[in-house]
Design an enzyme around this catalytic site. Sequence first.
Site, PDB file in Angstrom:
ATOM      1  N   ASP A 260      -3.505   2.114  -5.955  1.00  0.00           N
ATOM      2  CA  ASP A 260      -2.303   2.881  -5.609  1.00  0.00           C
ATOM      3  C   ASP A 260      -1.588   2.225  -4.434  1.00  0.00           C
ATOM      4  O   ASP A 260      -1.937   2.453  -3.278  1.00  0.00           O
ATOM      5  CB  ASP A 260      -2.704   4.327  -5.263  1.00  0.00           C
ATOM      6  CG  ASP A 260      -1.490   5.182  -4.901  1.00  0.00           C
ATOM      7  OD1 ASP A 260      -0.349   4.742  -5.164  1.00  0.00           O
ATOM      8  OD2 ASP A 260      -1.699   6.298  -4.368  1.00  0.00           O
ATOM      9  N   LYS A 267       3.188   2.119   0.337  1.00  0.00           N
ATOM     10  CA  LYS A 267       2.356   2.544   1.461  1.00  0.00           C
ATOM     11  C   LYS A 267       2.365   1.470   2.547  1.00  0.00           C
ATOM     12  O   LYS A 267       2.576   0.293   2.243  1.00  0.00           O
ATOM     13  CB  LYS A 267       0.902   2.714   0.987  1.00  0.00           C
ATOM     14  CG  LYS A 267       0.653   3.918   0.090  1.00  0.00           C
ATOM     15  CD  LYS A 267      -0.815   4.005  -0.313  1.00  0.00           C
ATOM     16  CE  LYS A 267      -1.077   5.195  -1.227  1.00  0.00           C
ATOM     17  NZ  LYS A 267      -0.848   6.500  -0.574  1.00  0.00           N
ATOM     18  N   ASP A 278      -8.798   4.991  -5.611  1.00  0.00           N
ATOM     19  CA  ASP A 278      -7.952   6.093  -6.078  1.00  0.00           C
ATOM     20  C   ASP A 278      -8.258   6.461  -7.538  1.00  0.00           C
ATOM     21  O   ASP A 278      -7.578   7.287  -8.133  1.00  0.00           O
ATOM     22  CB  ASP A 278      -6.476   5.707  -5.903  1.00  0.00           C
ATOM     23  CG  ASP A 278      -5.584   6.913  -5.695  1.00  0.00           C
ATOM     24  OD1 ASP A 278      -6.102   7.980  -5.302  1.00  0.00           O
ATOM     25  OD2 ASP A 278      -4.363   6.790  -5.931  1.00  0.00           O
ATOM     26  N   ARG A 341      -0.498  13.305  -9.582  1.00  0.00           N
ATOM     27  CA  ARG A 341      -0.126  14.545 -10.275  1.00  0.00           C
ATOM     28  C   ARG A 341       0.636  14.244 -11.555  1.00  0.00           C
ATOM     29  O   ARG A 341       0.584  15.019 -12.511  1.00  0.00           O
ATOM     30  CB  ARG A 341       0.659  15.449  -9.308  1.00  0.00           C
ATOM     31  CG  ARG A 341       1.950  14.861  -8.827  1.00  0.00           C
ATOM     32  CD  ARG A 341       2.479  15.555  -7.568  1.00  0.00           C
ATOM     33  NE  ARG A 341       1.752  15.145  -6.359  1.00  0.00           N
ATOM     34  CZ  ARG A 341       2.001  15.607  -5.142  1.00  0.00           C
ATOM     35  NH1 ARG A 341       2.956  16.504  -4.948  1.00  0.00           N
ATOM     36  NH2 ARG A 341       1.304  15.179  -4.107  1.00  0.00           N
TER      37      ARG A 341
END
Length: 489
Positions: A260, A267, A278, A341
């Site tokens: 990720d 990030k 992740d 999600r």
Amino acid sequence: MLDIAFAKPELPKSGALVLLIHEDAKPSGLWQQADEATDGAIARAFSVAEFKGGKGKTCAILAPGAGLSRVLAVGLGKEDDVKQTTLEDAGGAIVAALGRETKVAVAADALKSGQAAEVALGAVLRGYRFDRYRTKEKAEDKPKLTGLTVMTANAGKAKSAFEPLQGVAKGVFLTRDLVSEPPNVLNPAEMASRCEKLAALGLTVEVLGPEEMGKLGFGALLGVAQGSVNEARMVVMHWNGGKKSDSKPVVFVGKGVTFDTGGISIKPAGGMEDMKWDMAGAGAVIGLMAALAGRKAKVNAIGLVGLVENMPSGNAQRPGDVVTSYSGQTIEVINTDAEGRLVLADVLWYAQEKYDPKFMVNLATLTGAIIIGLGHEYGGLFSNNDSLSERLSKAGEHTGEKLWRMPLHDNYDKQIKSDIADMKNVGGRPGGSITAAQFIQRFVNKKPWAHLDIAGMAWSSKDSPTIPKGATAFGVRLLDRLVAEHYED
Ligand code: BES
Ligand code: MN
Ligand code: ZN
């Protein structure tokens, strides 16, 4: 994995002897015999060290005589307070202390056979190492210990009690291996092919690629995957151990983001390497399925994992994109780093629609906010079902994989209202873990469901009694226990 043998109590003539000691107990059995054989060396050492058998306390005596290389005493605390985790932790302490020994005999003659098996489980769990990529480790830095003999009155009974525990330990090790693998090796396709190997345990494994998922309409999951050259996969693993073939399956779903970066909402560099883990939710689901198969659990269970890599590229999804999920609901992607999600949205909808589950539990390293809330002590538990939630919490206490229930409430929904789609994928900083849970709840179609946010629990920066630092496999033992206690025929 350490070799575990069970044998009847007999004072060894060489190697290391481990004494498991209840607080304030009087010497008896092998303890007393060893003390006599060493002319009281053990009693003298306990007195100097003020060792009384307190829980978590140890006392090591080097070259005590009688041919022994050492005696290690491990305190269990008061006999009435001994729990499964106490015994496992004692087993872990043995391995942590005796890595340089080659022959270790554990005196479990003051314990029941089931308890002896739990000590063995703790030892095995602590003995895990991921050393695949070390080519230059010196012999003196490697543990020499390859096995233990646990001495107990009914060795046969202890061995039968240990067998299913070993099946679970194998599942835990599989998860730890997957989570430890570097992200250049473990991409979605590689992870799927490791799942396929589980067919050897009797699982049925299906793998879907981008084309199949595209046809189904997995717009949310594929939107995350589109920035990477490593194609997405969804894997469905079936274990049909239930006697009643018509009983509804229990279903487990895992977030499997093999790396990720955050995508276009990238990030910061510091610590980004952590995002190789992740995929720990998916890793736990895979290990759990292996555990259930390994101990031949009498249950029909299905594990589904959504596997993607979240990368920035010319083809990556943008902040502002609107995707249509498999459920038909549209999502405005405000932040491409809230990708877990999106993956879960499609896999959960698929799971509930296709399999009519008894319940669904999903695991995900979903939010940094859950670490702010609960630290590294409890996983976050969100559920629309009080009895499932209660059962999960109890299983967590029992296995040491503790959960703390967090709220769900419609009032949080306003934070994920979008101006142009059915919802947006982030709800701002307040209650960040809760708005994430509210989001995924929209994809469970009111089926009994629990979401475990394991972002703070999947990886550990320090050793603990049964978990060496690194990948913890949090969730495997907890969910195995949930199934064993409530859902087997
Ligand atoms: N995988 C991360 C969550 C995470 C953070 C796990 C730290 C383990 C350690 C997740 O995909 C993520 O990036 N979440 C964002 C959500 C935010 C953009 C709403 C977060 O928590 O910052
Ligand atoms: Mn992210
Ligand atoms: Zn993530």
